[in-house]
Enzyme design. Structure first.
Site, short mmCIF file in Angstrom:
data_model
loop_
_atom_site.label_atom_id
_atom_site.label_comp_id
_atom_site.label_asym_id
_atom_site.label_seq_id
_atom_site.Cartn_x
_atom_site.Cartn_y
_atom_site.Cartn_z
N LYS A 1 9.46 -30.24 -19.01
CA LYS A 1 9.50 -30.32 -20.41
C LYS A 1 11.19 -29.93 -20.66
CE LYS A 1 7.75 -29.28 -24.90
NZ LYS A 1 6.84 -28.64 -25.65
N GLY B 1 -17.74 -35.01 -3.29
CA GLY B 1 -17.90 -35.94 -1.86
C GLY B 1 -19.27 -36.31 -1.61
N TYR C 1 -35.83 -24.35 -14.52
CA TYR C 1 -35.10 -23.14 -15.19
C TYR C 1 -35.60 -23.33 -16.67
CZ TYR C 1 -33.93 -20.75 -10.92
OH TYR C 1 -33.86 -20.30 -9.51
N ASP D 1 -22.02 -25.13 1.96
CA ASP D 1 -20.72 -26.20 2.33
C ASP D 1 -20.39 -26.34 3.54
OD1 ASP D 1 -18.31 -27.20 1.15
OD2 ASP D 1 -17.33 -25.71 2.04
N ARG E 1 0.89 -1.12 0.06
CA ARG E 1 0.10 -0.08 -0.10
C ARG E 1 0.87 1.25 0.01
NH1 ARG E 1 -3.68 -2.03 4.70
NH2 ARG E 1 -1.92 -2.81 5.64
N PRO F 1 2.75 -32.72 -22.47
CA PRO F 1 1.74 -32.59 -23.79
C PRO F 1 1.62 -30.94 -23.83
CG PRO F 1 0.62 -33.40 -22.19
CD PRO F 1 1.94 -33.43 -21.58
N ALA G 1 -20.13 -32.96 2.22
CA ALA G 1 -19.65 -32.90 0.68
C ALA G 1 -18.73 -31.70 0.71
CB ALA G 1 -20.67 -33.00 -0.18
N ARG H 1 -19.81 -37.32 -17.67
CA ARG H 1 -19.97 -37.91 -16.32
C ARG H 1 -19.72 -39.48 -16.42
NH1 ARG H 1 -18.12 -37.68 -11.52
NH2 ARG H 1 -19.57 -37.26 -9.75
N HIS I 1 -8.01 -28.15 -4.07
CA HIS I 1 -7.27 -28.77 -3.04
C HIS I 1 -6.67 -27.75 -2.23
CE1 HIS I 1 -6.79 -32.30 -6.08
NE2 HIS I 1 -7.92 -32.60 -5.19
#
Length: 980
Positions: free
Chosen positions: A739, A284, A339, A232, A39, A746, A237, A354, A719
C-alpha cells in the site's frame, strides 16, 4: 558425547540410574525439550547440577504451567545431558538457513544467552545451490572472523562437514547456540534448533530414523488432530486440522489451501479471531469416506463444549478445478445426518458456500438434507463471493442482501456485460506516447513465454481428463490446432489415445521417450508435467536437455522437496527455461492456452468468460484461489487477460515479479492483480518495482494470511511456503508495504472485488480503456459420462447384473453389502446362495452347497479333463491354456455323467413315472441311463461321497422327490448286478 536422558511424567526416575549410571558421576545440564526458544533467558536451563539437584529442578517444574514471552504452556518433557566445562569466551553462534539461491551461513564470535542481534552482528557466507562448501572455502572467506587463529582450521573443517550433513539430510534451518570449542579441542553443540523438509521423507526416511513432530509449545495436540494427520497420510488428497481454541464458537470446514486461509483471515479481520476454533482444509478430491471422517471429527469437537449463544459452522470453499463437489458433499451430508441431534442441541447455525464441478447437484443435496433434518443450513453458490457468508454468519450483513442459490428472488451481482460495439469502436487507448518495440509481447525478455493461440505442448503422464479439458478449451476458443501435440508415458510402448475435438474424434500420440516426442514435434515449446513428487525431478532435468525447444515447464506435483525444487530452478535459469510450479494447477490465457485443469469445468470457463481475453492479468500462489480470481475479475471488470498460479511452495520456479513484469510490458493488459500470502519476501520486489516505475500500471494486491498475527503459536497454513520466518514475512507487513509503495490494497479480501471495480470503472471513465465487443458464448459438447452424472441424458445399459453391484460405496451381492456378508459369517455357501438363487438360503441349504463343493473339489488325475490338462502342461503350454484344455473336455458324461443323470431323473420324476417302468422304457428306446453302472462302486462297496450327500439331503430337506426317484431306479438297476 551422545549421552542424554529424556524425563517425562511417565519416566521411572529410579530406573534411570540403573540404565544410565553416568548421571550420578558427572555434573549435568537439564532443560525443557519442548520447542521453546531462548530457554536460557527464560531461566529454563539448570547448569552444573548433580543428579539429586537435577531431580529437584525437574520436580519444581514438571507439569507446571509457565509463560515464555507471549505463550503459556505446561512443561512435561526435560532432557538431561553431561555438562561440558568451558569459559564464556569458548561459546560461539552458528546458523545455516536455506534461501532461494542456496544456503546462507551466519557466524558470531560470541554465542550463548546474550548473543544479541545476530542479523546485525553475524558474518555471513552464501553457498549457492550449484556450489559445494569445502574447508578451504570456509578458510578463504571471512565467515569465522573474530575466532582465535589456533581454532580456525579445525572449526572450518567442522563447518564444512556440518554443511554437508545439512544438505544430505534435507534440513531447511539449523541454529546452534552456543557451540563450544572446549579447552581440550572438542567442538560441542550445546543447544540446537532445526527444521527438516518433511516432503523429503521418501529420500531420507532411512537416515532420519523415527522422527516425532511435536506440537508447538503452548498447544497440546488433540487426539483428533493426530487422527486427521493419519488420515491425510493414507490419501492422495489433503486433510489438515489445527485446533486453535476448542471452546471457540466459530468452526470452519473449508475446501482448498488458499481458501482456508482466506476464510480465517476474514473472520479475523472482522474482529472475531478470538472466537475462531480451528484452522484446516480438505482438498485434492478426497473420497466420500474421508470427507465423512473429517466432517465427523470436526462436528464431534464442535459439540463437545456448550455455548449459550449457539455455534457457527462455516462450510466454505473456492471454485474447485477438478473436485466433484457433489461427491465430497455426500460424505459431509452423511456426517450432518449422523450428528443432527447434537447439532440441534448445541444450536449450530450452518453456512455453506461452494462451487466447481457438479456444484449444482451438491447444493441441491444440501438443501434436501436441510429440509429433511430441519437443520438451519444457509446455502450459496459462485454468484456469492467466496467469503460473503462470513459476515452473514457473524450477523454483520443482512441475509436479504444475499439471496441463497435457489431463491426465486435471486438477484446476484451481475457479471459486467459490455454492449456490442463495432470493431472500430473497440480500441484500447493508452496513456502517454505510443508503445515502443520493447512494449510488445514478442520482444520482451521474460523467462516464462507469452502464450499465443499457436502455442503447443506435450503432457508428461497419462492425464487423459486434463488433456481432454485442454482440447475442449482450445475448441471453445476456436484454435486451429489442439494445444496438446502429444503425451509422454515412459511405462508403455508408444501408442495412440482417442480424444474429442468438438464432436469429432482425434488420435493423439503417446511416446515412451522425450527424445521421440520432441523430435517428432519440433513446434512444441511447453511441457505440462504431471509426474509424481517422487519422479518429477528426474523428468524435468531430462526435459531441460531439450532447452533449445522447450521454453516453459509447468510442474503440477505437490510435495517436491525444497532442495530438488531449488536445483531445478537453478538448472532452468541457466538454460533460459521458465518454470511454473511446483504445486500448481497451472495457468490460463483466454482464447490462447490452458495448462491442465486450470479454470475448472467448462461451465465455469463460460461463467468466468475465459474463452475471450479481458484487460486484467493476475498472478497468485493458490491454484484454487486462481479460479476464485477468475470469478471476481469477471464480475468486476471486462475479464481476465491471463492468469498464473505460481504454486504454494516456498521457492516456486517463477515468482510474482516475473509475471507482473510480463503483464506490465504487454499493451493489452490494463490492470495487474496480485494475490500473495504469508511467508517469503517476494512481494517486496514488487514494492521496489512500483517505486522505481518499472511497474507502471495499476496493481490491485492482497496478501492472505493476516490471521496469523492472532494465533498464540506458529501455524503452518495449507501451502508449504505459507509460514512467516520473521516480521517482514507476515501478511500484515507485506500488505502495508504494498500500500505504501502505491499498490491498491483493500481493507480485507472481502473488499477485493470492490477495489478492482473501482480501478476498472476509473479507467473506463477516463477513456483509458474501451472494452471490446462481447462475442457470442461458444457452445461445446458435453461428455456423455458427465451429462449422465448431471441427470441430463439417459441410455439403456449394455448389460444388467441382478446379482452383483460394485458401483456404490461397497460391493453388494443381491443387495447385501459385502461387509454384512462377512459380519454374518455366511461362508461360501451363503455367497453362492445369494449369487445363484438371489436370496439368502437357510443355513442347512448353504451347508449342502459347501458339501457339494468339498466332495467334488478334485476328481483325481484319471478323468479325461485332468488327463488333458496334464498332457497340455507337459507339452509346454502355459497354465491358463492347459487348464482351458481340460475344462473344454468336460461334457454331459464327465464325472459320473452327473449333468445328464440329473436331467433324466428330474424329467421322469416331474412326469410321475414309475421307476421300474421308466427303466424298461429306456431299454426299449435303446437309451443309456446316465449315472449308473460304476465299474468299482457297488452295494457292498458304496461311494462314501454319495452316502454323505444322500444322508444329509434325506435328513435336512423337506422335499426329496427327485432323490427318492433316483434311489428307486438304483433298486431296479442293481437287482441283476450290484454295481451302482
Amino acid at each position: 558425547d551422545s549421552r542424554s536422558v529424556l524425563v517425562t511424567p511417565d519416566t521411572d526416575v529410579n530406573r534411570i540410574v540403573k540404565e544410565e549410571p553416568w548421571v550420578e558421576t558427572i555434573p549435568l545440564v537439564v532443560k525443557p525439550d519442548q520447542l521453546i526458544k531462548r530457554r536460557g533467558k527464560a531461566g529454563l536451563v539448570g547448569i552444573k547440577l548433580d543428579w539429586g539437584k537435577v531431580k529437584e529442578w525437574i520436580d519444581l517444574r514438571m507439569q507446571k504451567e509457565i509463560k515464555v514471552e507471549k505463550v503459556s504452556g505446561t512443561l512435561d518433557h526435560f532432557i538431561v545431558e553431561p555438562f561440558v566445562p568451558h569459559d564464556q569466551s569458548d561459546e560461539y553462534y552458528i546458523c545455516i538457513q536455506s534461501n532461494r539461491e542456496g544456503e546462507e551461513m551466519l557466524f558470531c564470535k560470541e554465542g550463548g544467552v546474550d548473543v544479541g542481534d545476530v542479523d546485525a552482528k553475524a558474518s555471513r557466507l552464501q553457498v549457492n545451490v550449484d556450489e559445494e562448501l569445502s574447508t578451504e572455502t570456509v578458510l578463504k572467506s571471512s565467515l569465522l572472523k573474530g575466532m582465535p587463529e589456533e581454532r580456525v582450521d579445525s572449526f572450518a573443517s567442522f563447518v564444512a562437514t556440518l554443511f554437508k550433513v545439512y544438505r544430505m539430510l534435507n534440513f531447511t534451518y539449523m541454529e546452534i547456540n552456543p557451540i563450544v570449542y572446549s579447552g581440550d579441542g572438542l567442538i560441542v553443540p550445546l543447544d540446537l534448533a532445526a527444521k527438516i523438509d518433511e516432503t523429503a521423507s521418501f529420500l531420507n526416511a532411512s537416515q532420519w530414523g523415527h522422527l516425532d513432530f511435536p506440537a508447538p509449545f503452548g498447544r497440546k495436540e488433540f487426539p483428533e488432530e493426530s487422527y486427521i494427520r493419519e488420515l491425510d497420510s493414507k490419501t492422495g488428497a489433503s486433510l489438515k486440522l489445527t485446533i486453535l481454541n476448542h471452546t471457540g464458537r466459530i468452526w470452519t470446514m473449508v475446501a482448498g489451501g488458499g481458501a482456508s486461509v482466506v476464510y480465517a483471515d476474514t473472520i479475523s479481520d472482522l474482529g472475531f479471531g478470538h472466537e475462531l476454533a480451528n484452522y484446516g482444509e480438505y482438498s485434492g478430491a478426497p473420497s466420500t469416506e474421508h470427507t465423512y471422517e473429517y466432517a465427523k471429527t470436526l462436528i464431534g469437537l464442535m459439540t463437545r463444549e456448550r455455548d449459550p449463544r449457539g455455534k457457527i459452522f462455516i462450510i466454505g470453499g473456492g471454485i474447485a478445478n477438478f473436485t466433484d463437489v457433489a461427491a465430497t458433499f455426500t460424505g459431509l451430508i452423511k456426517a450432518l445426518v449422523s450428528y443432527q441431534d447434537e447439532l440441534k442441541k448445541h444450536q449450530v447455525d450452518i453456512w455453506v458456500r461452494r462451487a466447481g464441478p457438479n456444484y449444482q447437484e451438491g447444493l441441491k443435496m444440501m438443501r434436501e438434507i436441510a429440509t429433511s433434518t430441519s437443520l438451519p443450513i444457509h446455502i450459496y453458490g459462485p454468484e456469492t463471493g467466496i467469503t460473503a457468508i462470513v459476515p452473514l454468519a457473524l450477523g454483520l450483513a443482512k441475509p436479504e442482501d444475499f439471496p441463497e442459490f435457489d431463491d426465486d428472488a435471486h438477484t446476484s451481482k451481475p457479471i459486467t456485460t459490455i454492449p456490442k460495439r463495432s470493431a472500430a469502436e473497440a480500441t484500447v487507448k493508452r496513456e502517454g506516447p505510443a508503445p515502443t518495440p520493447m512494449d510488445t509481447e514478442s520482444s520482451a525478455n521474460h523467462a516464462v513465454e507469452n502464450f499465443t493461440n499457436e502455442t503447443r505442448c506435450v503432457v508428461f503422464g497419462l492425464q487423459q481428463r486434463a488433456v481432454q479439458g485442454m482440447l475442449d478449451f482450445d475448441f471453445m476458443c476456436k484454435r486451429k490446432k489442439p494445444s496438446v501435440a502429444a503425451m509422454i508415458f515412459p511405462f508403455s510402448p508408444s501408442h495412440y489415445l482417442k480424444f474429442y475435438w468438438g464432436t469429432e474424434e482425434v488420435l493423439l500420440p503417446v511416446y515412451q521417450t522425450m527424445k521421440e516426442a520432441f523430435t517428432k514435434h519440433p513446434e512444441v515449446t511447453v511441457m505440462v508435467n504431471f509426474a509424481s513428487f517422487r519422479s518429477v525431478y528426474s523428468s524435468v532435468m531430462e526435459a531441460l536437455d531439450y532447452s533449445d525447444k522447450i521454453k516453459t515447464i509447468a510442474i503440477i506435483a505437490e510435495g517436491v522437496p525444497e532442495s530438488q525444487t531449488r536445483t531445478l530452478n537453478c538448472a532452468a535459469g541457466k538454460k533460459g527455461v521458465g518454470i511454473i510450479g511446483p504445486a500448481t494447477v497451472g495457468g490460463i490465457k483466454p482464447a490462447c492456452f490452458r495448462i491442465g485443469n486450470t479454470g475448472g469445468m467448462l461451465d465455469n470457463i463460460v461463467m468466468s468468460k475465459l474463452y475471450r481475453p479481458g484487460s486484467v492479468a493476475y498472478v497468485s500462489k493458490s491454484g484454487g484461489m486462481s479460479n476464485e480470481l477468475n470469478n471476481i475479475i469477471c464480475r468486476n471488470s471486462d475479464g481476465v487477460y491471463e492468469g498464473v498460479a505460481i504454486g504454494g511452495d516456498r521457492y516456486p520456479g517463477s515468482r510474482f515479479i516475473d509475471h507482473l513484469l510480463r503483464y506490465n510490458d504487454n499493451p493489452a493488459v490494463k490492470i495487474l492483480v496480485l494475490l500473495g500470502e504469508v511467508g517469503g519476501i517476494d512481494e517486496y520486489e514488487i514494492c521496489d518495482a512500483i517505486k522505481s516505475g518499472r511497474i507502471s500500471k495499476p496493481l490491485v494486491a492482497w496478501c492472505i494470511g493476516t490471521c496469523a498475527s492472532i494465533f498464540p503459536f506458529e501455524v503452518q497454513f495449507g501451502h508449504a511456503g505459507a509460514l512467516a520466518r520473521g516480521d517482514m514475512e507476515t501478511a500484515l507487513a507485506k500488505n502495508k508495504a504494498l500500500k505504501e509503495s502505491g499498490a491498491h490494497v483493500p481493507s480485507s479480501f472481502f473488499e477485493f472485488g470492490n477495489k478492482l471495480k473501482e480501478i476498472y470503472d476509473g479507467l473506463v471513465e477516463a477513456g483509458t480503456l474501451v472494452p471490446a465487443p462481447e462475442p457470442d458464448t461458444p457452445k461445446i459438447p458435453m461428455d456423455y459420462t458427465w451429462a449422465k452424472r448431471l441427470g441430463l441424458v439417459r441410455k439403456p445399459a449394455n448389460f444388467i447384473s441382478s446379482i452383483s453391484d460394485d458401483r456404490g460405496e461397497e460391493l453388494e451381492y443381491s443387495g447385501m453389502p459385502i461387509s454384512e456378508v462377512f459380519s454374518n459369517d455366511m461362508g461360501i455357501g451363503g455367497v453362492l446362495s445369494l449369487l445363484w438363487f438371489r436370496r439368502q438360503l437357510p443355513p442347512y441349504a448353504n451347508k449342502f452347497i459347501e458339501m457339494i463343493l468339498m466332495v467334488t473339489a478334485d476328481h483325481g488325475p484319471a478323468v479325461s479333463g485332468a488327463h488333458n490338462t496334464i498332457v497340455s502342461a507337459r507339452a509346454g503350454k502355459d497354465l491358463v491354456s492347459s487348464l482351458a484344455s481340460g475344462l473344454l473336455t468336460i461334457g454331459p458324461r464327465f464325472g459320473g455323467a452327473l449333468d445328464d443323470a440329473a436331467s433324466m431323473f428330474t424329467a421322469a420324476s416331474d412326469n410321475s413315472l414309475d421307476a421300474e417302468q421308466w427303466v424298461k422304457d429306456m431299454r426299449k428306446s435303446n437309451k443309456l441311463i446316465m449315472g449308473i453302472g460304476h465299474r468299482i462302486k457297488s452295494l457292498s462297496n458304496p461311494d462314501k461321497r454319495v452316502e454323505i450327500i444322500k444322508s444329509y439331503a434325506l435328513e435336512h430337506f423337506k422335499d426329496n422327490t427327485v432323490l427318492k426317484f433316483a434311489l428307486a431306479v438304483e433298486q431296479v438297476t442293481t437287482k441283476k448286478k450290484a454295481n451302482l
